[in-house]
Write a protein that holds these residues in place. Sequence first.
Motif, mmCIF file in Angstrom:
data_model
loop_
_atom_site.group_PDB
_atom_site.id
_atom_site.type_symbol
_atom_site.label_atom_id
_atom_site.label_comp_id
_atom_site.label_asym_id
_atom_site.label_seq_id
_atom_site.Cartn_x
_atom_site.Cartn_y
_atom_site.Cartn_z
ATOM 1 N N PRO A 27 -32.411 25.769 -74.514
ATOM 2 C CA PRO A 27 -32.096 24.659 -75.418
ATOM 3 C C PRO A 27 -31.093 25.118 -76.479
ATOM 4 O O PRO A 27 -31.131 26.270 -76.921
ATOM 5 N N ALA A 28 -30.204 24.233 -76.877
ATOM 6 C CA ALA A 28 -29.188 24.559 -77.883
ATOM 7 C C ALA A 28 -29.312 23.580 -79.048
ATOM 8 O O ALA A 28 -29.486 22.380 -78.844
ATOM 9 N N PHE A 29 -29.215 24.105 -80.258
ATOM 10 C CA PHE A 29 -29.344 23.304 -81.474
ATOM 11 C C PHE A 29 -28.185 23.637 -82.417
ATOM 12 O O PHE A 29 -27.693 24.759 -82.426
ATOM 13 N N THR A 30 -27.808 22.662 -83.242
ATOM 14 C CA THR A 30 -26.726 22.889 -84.196
ATOM 15 C C THR A 30 -27.224 23.339 -85.564
ATOM 16 O O THR A 30 -26.460 23.936 -86.319
ATOM 17 N N GLY A 67 -20.649 25.946 -81.448
ATOM 18 C CA GLY A 67 -21.339 24.664 -81.382
ATOM 19 C C GLY A 67 -20.476 23.585 -80.756
ATOM 20 O O GLY A 67 -19.347 23.846 -80.327
ATOM 21 N N PRO A 68 -20.999 22.359 -80.710
ATOM 22 C CA PRO A 68 -20.265 21.270 -80.065
ATOM 23 C C PRO A 68 -19.040 20.803 -80.839
ATOM 24 O O PRO A 68 -18.129 20.223 -80.265
ATOM 25 N N LYS A 69 -18.998 21.086 -82.141
ATOM 26 C CA LYS A 69 -17.833 20.708 -82.966
ATOM 27 C C LYS A 69 -17.223 21.983 -83.533
ATOM 28 O O LYS A 69 -17.902 22.989 -83.736
ATOM 29 N N ARG A 70 -15.955 21.932 -83.821
ATOM 30 C CA ARG A 70 -15.228 23.079 -84.385
ATOM 31 C C ARG A 70 -15.926 23.549 -85.666
ATOM 32 O O ARG A 70 -16.252 22.765 -86.530
ATOM 33 N N GLY A 71 -16.182 24.854 -85.730
ATOM 34 C CA GLY A 71 -16.799 25.453 -86.908
ATOM 35 C C GLY A 71 -18.312 25.421 -86.903
ATOM 36 O O GLY A 71 -18.927 26.032 -87.767
ATOM 37 N N GLN A 72 -18.948 24.742 -85.960
ATOM 38 C CA GLN A 72 -20.406 24.698 -85.897
ATOM 39 C C GLN A 72 -20.948 25.892 -85.138
ATOM 40 O O GLN A 72 -20.296 26.415 -84.243
ATOM 41 N N SER A 73 -22.157 26.271 -85.483
ATOM 42 C CA SER A 73 -22.829 27.342 -84.776
ATOM 43 C C SER A 73 -23.786 26.758 -83.747
ATOM 44 O O SER A 73 -24.118 25.580 -83.785
#
Length: 75
Positions: A27-30, A67-73
Amino acid sequence: PGIYVCAKCGHELFSSHSKYEHSSPWPAFTETIHQDSVAKCEDRPGALKVTCGKCGNGLGHEFLNDGPKRGQSRF
């Protein structure tokens, strides 16, 4: 839908609202559900080792800027 908790102590870690599809089998979380949900320490460049903020149980890694957006982990 719901809240993901530590398997060892039940401490709240992530909300299903921050979960997203990722190519990894896990599972992946932001983001975490609370600021103190996890503890982090540097493991290697671009990755932090993540443990439960309450009991220290190993949870894996936070991958910086993956992450799914630029700069997100990604947790």
